[in-house]
Design a protein around this motif. Structure first.
Motif: not given
Length: 231
Positions: A55-69
């Motif tokens: 996979a290609e991995v990107v980081d979203e440090p703030i938790k949240g399902y929508g935020r990650a999407c």
């Protein structure tokens, strides 16, 4: 597949899914261009396992399902060529990634805009969905029918949408309201939608939403709030 098949990309939000994410990534059919795992504030080796699986991995440090999407979508916006179809599924291995081809089929062959993989229409392993999940789906889909005139049986996370239509929706929810926001906005914009049966099994590990009383309550509250927000 047609002679000129659309580019298909996948976004998988993942928070502490080191035990499952490799299985999910490896079982996604080869018809996709990119598998983007959004490492959403994980404290384990989710990112490393996902990369090793391809996979290609990107980081979203703030938790949240929508935020990650949303972080995954922003990442794909920077690609030279955008996808034609975007698929979302969870990283907990409760979905069957191999069913991706049937999830995108109505878009490719019937020009549907949005496809929801319905766990209610498919085969669920006993215990795969908790009672609050089942009841929440029942209540939410009926409220959507009453207020928006659309007939859904599920708010399932395994879904596919045309990239161009996704841009029109201007998605903003950063947490539990993401899935229902998409379905409500699709209704308000007159998108052609379809539900198809998908199978569902017990996830690997403990759910961050249905696995706790607080998570279940907050998810239910946000979903109901979103339903009335867009009236």
């Amino acid at each position: 597949m047609p002679n000129n098949p659309p580019i298909i990309d996948v976004i998988i939000p993942a928070n502490n899914e080191e035990q499952s994410i490799g299985h999910v990534v490896r079982e996604i059919p080869g018809i996709v261009r990119s598998i983007v795992v959004v490492n959403n504030n994980s404290t384990d080796t989710t990112a490393e396992v996902a990369r090793q699986a391809g996979a290609e991995v990107v980081d979203e440090p703030i938790k949240g399902y929508g935020r990650a999407c949303l972080r995954g979508i922003a990442y794909l916006l920077n690609k030279e060529t955008p996808p034609g179809i975007l698929v979302f599924l969870d990283g907990d291995y409760s979905d069957y990634p191999g069913e991706l081809e049937k999830v995108v089929a109505p878009i490719i062959h019937q020009n549907v805009d949005l496809v929801i993989g319905s766990r209610e229409l498919g085969i669920k392993e006993p215990g795969a969905m908790t009672f609050p999940q089942v009841f929440g789906n029942w209540l939410s889909t009926r409220l959507m029918f009453v207020f928006y005139g659309v007939k859904y049986s599920d708010l399932g996370p395994f879904r596919a949408i045309k990239w161009e239509k996704l841009q029109i929706l201007n998605m903003v929810d950063q947490n539990f309201g993401w899935t229902i926001e998409m379905q409500i906005k699709a209704a308000k914009h007159g998108l052609q939608y379809r539900e198809i049966p998908v199978n569902y099994k017990k996830r690997i590990g403990t759910s961050k939403v249905s696995g706790t009383v607080k998570g279940t309550f907050m998810a239910g509250y946000k979903i109901i709030l979103t339903i009335f927000k867009y009236l």
